[in-house]
Design an enzyme around this catalytic site. Structure first.
Site, PDB file in Angstrom:
ATOM      1  CB  CYS A  77      48.787  24.952  30.312  1.00  0.00           C
ATOM      2  SG  CYS A  77      49.139  25.449  31.978  1.00  0.00           S
ATOM      3  CG  ASN A  84      42.441  30.942  34.438  1.00  0.00           C
ATOM      4  OD1 ASN A  84      42.227  32.119  34.659  1.00  0.00           O
ATOM      5  ND2 ASN A  84      41.607  29.975  34.818  1.00  0.00           N
TER       6      ASN A  84
END
Lengths: 72, 257
Positions: free
Chosen positions: B176, B119
């Site tokens: 994602c 992230n």
């Protein structure tokens, strides 16, 4: 128009047509890229995000637009 | 042992490259760890950090884990795998998330960092901790069919904030989940990150120092390496007024590069 003299820049290494000098923000919009996710270099200098609004892309410019890839 | 890391032939930076920190043991961290192990990292000290347990959905691309590892902390499963194959490996495990409270201490205890996190916030945290500790690191990212990597030599080459300034405001974890992570793309980037670490420990300049590589396997596929310059106003200290003058002088001789 076919008889207009095409103006072009180099975008990420490839020729890219621009019919006139164009605001960087307009170019990003045309490419469907979001300013919050990208980095832009013009002629090998990083453009600070605070200057995106005032920055023009001109014929012959070498433009590199890099999308941040944040997953893994 | 302190090694001399060549920095472009003009100067050298004292960098010890014996202790390598891998943050994240997912799509990037697993191939990076495996590559380092194969490359002889058993003679180095590896530290692995990840807060998550192995999930069955990881197995397809995080190839060192097996179904029996499900529920086991990734750092434990990875360390067990490593020691089975490389008995003299020296691996330190931290089943924790890298956070502002522990990043400085962890980074400062290592000589090179592999950012294999999933992230943007973690990637910027690693950037800032490595800049503060002057520890070189290789950033890696992957979403869908696109991967990216760049090595940062603090105080010398552009950092993540030079290039992107702040983390994107949207939720990368969300993207994602939507785009997925494609194993071979993550594998390519993770292996490259390991190769960058290997160059550092051999006192060679990592190839992606000051260069950002984008590997886009989608649509009109392409690999693009762009040199990135430090940004004036970035607090990382890499931008120097004289480097701008030097570039300006060089530019007429190298149009189009």
């Amino acid at each position: 128009m076919l008889d207009s003299i095409a103006t072009s820049i180099t975008l990420n290494g490839d020729p890219y047509p621009l019919d006139r000098d164009t605001a960087l923000t307009a170019l990003l919009e045309r490419l469907n890229m979001r300013r919050g996710r990208v980095a832009v270099e013009i002629n090998h200098e990083i453009v600070p995000k605070a200057r995106y609004d005032e920055t023009m892309v001109r014929a012959g410019d070498h433009v590199e637009i890099i999308n941040f890839v944040g997953g893994g | 042992m302190a090694l001399r890391l060549s920095t472009g032939g003009r100067s050298t930076t004292e960098v010890a490259t014996e202790r390598i920190l891998i943050v994240g043991l997912g799509g990037l961290g697993v191939p990076a760890l495996w590559a380092l192990a194969r490359a002889g990292a058993q003679r180095k000290r590896l530290t692995i950090v990840d807060p998550d347990p192995v999930e069955l959905s990881n197995l397809a691309r995080q190839v060192i884990y097996r179904s029996r590892d499900a529920g086991t902390p990734k750092v434990d499963a990875a360390a067990r795998w490593l020691v089975e194959r490389f008995p003299d490996v020296n691996v330190e495990r931290h089943p924790i998330a890298l956070e502002a409270s522990n990043a400085a201490r962890l980074v400062a205890a290592h000589d090179f960092v592999i950012d294999a996190t999933d992230n943007p916030a973690a990637k910027f945290l690693i950037n800032d901790a490595c800049i503060a500790a002057r520890t070189p690191f290789v950033y890696g990212g992957v979403v869908g069919m696109t991967g990216q990597a760049m090595t940062v030599i603090p105080g010398e080459t552009a950092c993540i904030r030079c290039v992107f300034e702040t983390p994107p405001d949207d939720n990368e974890n969300q993207s994602c989940r939507e785009a997925g992570i494609v194993g071979p793309v993550a594998g390519a980037i993770g292996e490259m990150q390991a190769a960058e670490a290997m160059r550092a420990w051999r006192a060679q300049r990592p190839l992606l120092s000051g260069k950002i590589l984008t590997y886009d396997a989608s649509g009109p596929a392409r690999v693009r390496i762009a040199a990135v310059s430090p940004r004036p106003g970035c607090g990382c200290g890499a931008w120097k007024p004289e480097s701008r003058d030097a570039r300006s002088r060089r530019e007429p001789q190298s149009p189009g590069n």
